[in-house]
Structure formats: C-alpha cells, structure tokens
Design a protein around this motif. Structure first.
Motif, mmCIF file in Angstrom:
data_model
loop_
_atom_site.group_PDB
_atom_site.id
_atom_site.type_symbol
_atom_site.label_atom_id
_atom_site.label_comp_id
_atom_site.label_asym_id
_atom_site.label_seq_id
_atom_site.Cartn_x
_atom_site.Cartn_y
_atom_site.Cartn_z
ATOM 1 N N ASP A 135 121.056 147.689 -49.076
ATOM 2 C CA ASP A 135 120.917 149.142 -49.249
ATOM 3 C C ASP A 135 122.265 149.794 -49.518
ATOM 4 O OD1 ASP A 135 118.180 149.033 -48.900
ATOM 5 O OD2 ASP A 135 118.248 149.642 -46.794
ATOM 6 N N GLU A 136 123.287 149.419 -48.751
ATOM 7 C CA GLU A 136 124.628 149.997 -48.938
ATOM 8 C C GLU A 136 125.196 149.681 -50.306
ATOM 9 O OE1 GLU A 136 126.878 148.266 -45.747
ATOM 10 O OE2 GLU A 136 125.876 149.474 -44.210
ATOM 11 N N GLN A 137 124.919 148.488 -50.809
ATOM 12 C CA GLN A 137 125.453 148.067 -52.103
ATOM 13 C C GLN A 137 124.604 148.542 -53.278
ATOM 14 O OE1 GLN A 137 128.446 146.471 -52.550
ATOM 15 N NE2 GLN A 137 128.651 146.883 -50.370
ATOM 16 N N GLY A 138 123.426 149.075 -53.011
ATOM 17 C CA GLY A 138 122.549 149.553 -54.085
ATOM 18 C C GLY A 138 121.998 148.415 -54.937
ATOM 19 N N MET A 139 121.566 147.355 -54.286
ATOM 20 C CA MET A 139 121.007 146.191 -54.981
ATOM 21 C C MET A 139 119.486 146.337 -55.008
ATOM 22 S SD MET A 139 123.526 143.517 -52.997
ATOM 23 C CE MET A 139 122.950 141.988 -53.704
ATOM 24 N N PRO A 140 118.907 146.791 -56.131
ATOM 25 C CA PRO A 140 117.485 147.132 -56.153
ATOM 26 C C PRO A 140 116.520 145.950 -56.291
ATOM 27 C CG PRO A 140 118.453 147.578 -58.288
ATOM 28 C CD PRO A 140 119.573 147.135 -57.385
ATOM 29 N N TRP A 141 117.006 144.760 -56.518
ATOM 30 C CA TRP A 141 116.119 143.616 -56.708
ATOM 31 C C TRP A 141 115.746 143.007 -55.356
ATOM 32 C CZ3 TRP A 141 121.043 144.062 -58.718
ATOM 33 C CH2 TRP A 141 122.046 143.336 -58.083
ATOM 34 N N PRO A 142 114.622 142.263 -55.307
ATOM 35 C CA PRO A 142 114.166 141.668 -54.046
ATOM 36 C C PRO A 142 115.144 140.616 -53.529
ATOM 37 C CG PRO A 142 112.520 141.385 -55.794
ATOM 38 C CD PRO A 142 113.713 142.004 -56.410
ATOM 39 N N GLN A 143 115.184 140.503 -52.194
ATOM 40 C CA GLN A 143 116.046 139.536 -51.517
ATOM 41 C C GLN A 143 115.197 138.666 -50.615
ATOM 42 O OE1 GLN A 143 119.342 139.291 -52.105
ATOM 43 N NE2 GLN A 143 119.317 141.051 -53.489
ATOM 44 N N VAL A 144 115.089 137.397 -50.943
ATOM 45 C CA VAL A 144 114.347 136.456 -50.115
ATOM 46 C C VAL A 144 115.195 136.122 -48.895
ATOM 47 C CG1 VAL A 144 113.437 134.112 -50.015
ATOM 48 C CG2 VAL A 144 113.072 135.487 -52.047
ATOM 49 N N SER A 145 114.556 136.127 -47.728
ATOM 50 C CA SER A 145 115.305 135.870 -46.494
ATOM 51 C C SER A 145 114.669 134.809 -45.606
ATOM 52 C CB SER A 145 115.442 137.168 -45.698
ATOM 53 O OG SER A 145 114.153 137.658 -45.364
ATOM 54 N N ALA A 146 113.411 134.495 -45.800
ATOM 55 C CA ALA A 146 112.729 133.505 -44.966
ATOM 56 C C ALA A 146 112.378 132.288 -45.816
ATOM 57 C CB ALA A 146 111.467 134.105 -44.360
ATOM 58 N N GLY A 147 112.638 131.115 -45.289
ATOM 59 C CA GLY A 147 112.349 129.883 -46.017
ATOM 60 C C GLY A 147 113.439 129.476 -46.991
ATOM 61 N N VAL A 148 114.628 130.050 -46.826
ATOM 62 C CA VAL A 148 115.681 129.832 -47.814
ATOM 63 C C VAL A 148 116.335 128.455 -47.722
ATOM 64 C CG1 VAL A 148 116.143 132.272 -48.166
ATOM 65 C CG2 VAL A 148 117.398 131.029 -46.403
ATOM 66 N N ALA A 149 116.279 127.803 -46.572
ATOM 67 C CA ALA A 149 116.889 126.475 -46.457
ATOM 68 C C ALA A 149 116.204 125.502 -47.413
ATOM 69 C CB ALA A 149 116.822 125.978 -45.020
ATOM 70 N N GLY A 150 114.901 125.576 -47.493
ATOM 71 C CA GLY A 150 114.158 124.718 -48.424
ATOM 72 C C GLY A 150 114.474 125.040 -49.870
ATOM 73 N N ILE A 151 114.630 126.320 -50.168
ATOM 74 C CA ILE A 151 114.967 126.728 -51.531
ATOM 75 C C ILE A 151 116.340 126.188 -51.910
ATOM 76 C CG2 ILE A 151 115.430 128.695 -53.045
ATOM 77 C CD1 ILE A 151 113.468 130.304 -51.202
ATOM 78 N N ALA A 152 117.310 126.372 -51.027
ATOM 79 C CA ALA A 152 118.667 125.900 -51.310
ATOM 80 C C ALA A 152 118.676 124.387 -51.506
ATOM 81 C CB ALA A 152 119.609 126.305 -50.179
ATOM 82 N N GLY A 153 117.883 123.674 -50.725
ATOM 83 C CA GLY A 153 117.799 122.226 -50.877
ATOM 84 C C GLY A 153 117.154 121.821 -52.187
ATOM 85 N N ASP A 154 116.030 122.459 -52.522
ATOM 86 C CA ASP A 154 115.324 122.136 -53.761
ATOM 87 C C ASP A 154 116.184 122.403 -54.990
ATOM 88 O OD1 ASP A 154 113.110 121.346 -52.340
ATOM 89 O OD2 ASP A 154 111.955 123.176 -52.743
#
Length: 166
Positions: free
Chosen positions: A130-149
C-alpha cells in the motif's frame, strides 16, 4: 528521466528473460536431458499450459489465484521478491512504470512475496504494498512451493509467462 525509465524496463525484461532461461534449463535437467556438448544447454520444447508450473495460492487480500489459468489472454510478469531486499525495492519504480505503460496491452504482474506466510508477515507486506502503491496482486500463502517449482535461488526473480499458453 526518460533514459532512466527505459533503462529500468530493459533491466526488468533482462531479469525476466534470465528467469525464463533458468526455468527452461532446470526443466530440461529434471527431465534428464543433456546439452549437445560441454557448456551447451538444450532448452527443449516450449512449455505448454499443461507443463508450466501452475499453482493456487492466496493473496495478501485473501483472494485465491490460480496461475496461469486466471490470466488467460494476458502476459504475466511473475515477480518473486521480498520487501527487505534492496534490489527488490529498487525494481519497484520500474515495475510500476512497466505496469502503467503496458497494462492496456495485456501485461499483468503477479507478485510472489517470499517474506513469510505468518499473519504478521502478511500484514507487513500488505502495508508495504500500500505504501509503495503497487496495484497488482501479491501472493503470500503457499509461496515456498512456488519458489521451488520455479527454481528461485535469489531475488528478485522474474518470469514472463503467456497466460494463455503458459
């Protein structure tokens, strides 16, 4: 100012290209493929929607994202990052400029925040976004699997994906 903005876009595209190269290389390696000689890399066939690493995850706003299915017809910059990373912070103005400039042409950005999945970490990331004004979605749950894949070994790591074909 315009030269700096153009330089930033070049850097983002370079990082995305390097990420795709590494992703394709690791895919070939996992499949047991070999290059044609010392130091050669065989990238294999282009990925298809069935073979691109897909995932379902929650955003900081508790929405569900199914990637790449939710992004049919668009080009997606999958951006793996964390707010504590200096290089990640430096790329934000360039990401915002690219998003503003190319969104009408079908570019979407999906942030994959690697700062942690606890409620406190998600709140911290949500405030930062919000402070940076980043309007795109941010995934926060399940990211360890994403980073691995996606074989993320350092951040920022960006992958440019065709949402229709993966």
């Amino acid at each position: 100012m315009s030269a700096a903005r153009d330089y930033g876009l070049v850097v983002i595209l370079f990082v995305a290209g390097a990420g795709l190269f590494l992703l394709a290389s690791s895919r070939e390696e996992r499949a047991g493929g070999h290059g044609t000689g010392a130091g050669d890399v065989n990238l294999g066939a282009p990925w298809t929607l069935a073979s691109v690493p897909s995932f379902e995850a929650r955003t900081v706003t508790n929405d569900t994202v199914q990637f790449p299915c939710d992004y049919q017809g668009r080009t997606v910059l999958l951006d793996c990052w964390a707010p504590w990373s200096g290089p990640c912070r430096q790329e934000i103005p360039h990401l915002k400029a690219a998003y503003e400039r190319y969104r009408s042409a079908g570019l979407e950005i999906l942030g994959v925040n690697l700062d942690g999945e606890s409620a406190a970490a998600v709140q911290k990331v949500s405030r930062f976004v919000d402070e940076q004004g980043m309007p795109w979605p941010q995934v926060s749950a399940g990211v360890a699997g994403i980073a691995g894949d996606y074989r993320v070994t350092g951040i920022p790591a960006a992958f440019l994906v065709d949402g229709s074909t993966g």
